[in-house]
Design a protein around this motif. Structure first.
Motif: not given
Length: 142
Positions: A38-39, A83-85, A100-101, A130, A133
């Protein structure tokens, strides 16, 4: 402590140290996989913001290795998680938010019809991915 038990203590300490370090390496495997999936295309394989897609973005991706340094030496775990979610807004791609995931993980959990974080099956799944990660990104800190 008696000196006759010293070799046993030293051996046990060495064994536990080796075991702990092997567990530590395995602890971030899931987070590393999430990062690669993802990143990495934007943030690069080391998290420095130099991924293959970075040159096409209006705003350069953050150097994830400096999160602690830029936060008075403390890793901003909650901010990274949010931030990720998707709860925290980060500017990239011009004025748009960073991808975002949270929603993607909800769909992958099989709870696509349910609102995110409303399904008993999706919430633990999303949060676990999350968290993995966020913990992995913590290992990238300089």
């Amino acid at each position: 402590m008696s000196f006759r038990f010293m070799p046993l203590v030293v051996s046990l300490t060495a064994f536990l140290g080796a075991t702990a370090s092997s567990f530590a390496a395995d602890d971030v495997a899931a987070g590393r996989a999430e990062f690669q999936n993802s990143c990495m295309s934007c943030h690069g394989d080391t998290g420095k913001g130099n991924g293959p897609l970075a040159k096409y973005l209006t705003i350069k991706p953050a150097d994830l290795t400096l999160l602690s340094k830029n936060n008075n030496g403390e890793y901003p775990f909650l901010r990274v998680f949010q931030t990720i979610d998707g709860r925290a807004v980060v500017k990239t791609h011009g004025e748009g938010p960073m991808p975002f995931w949270g929603d993607r993980y909800t769909v992958q959990s099989g709870a696509a019809g349910a609102e995110p974080y409303k399904s008993y099956t999706s919430e633990p799944f999303v949060r676990a991915r999350i968290l993995e990660l966020a913990y992995f990104i913590q290992t990238l800190q300089e």
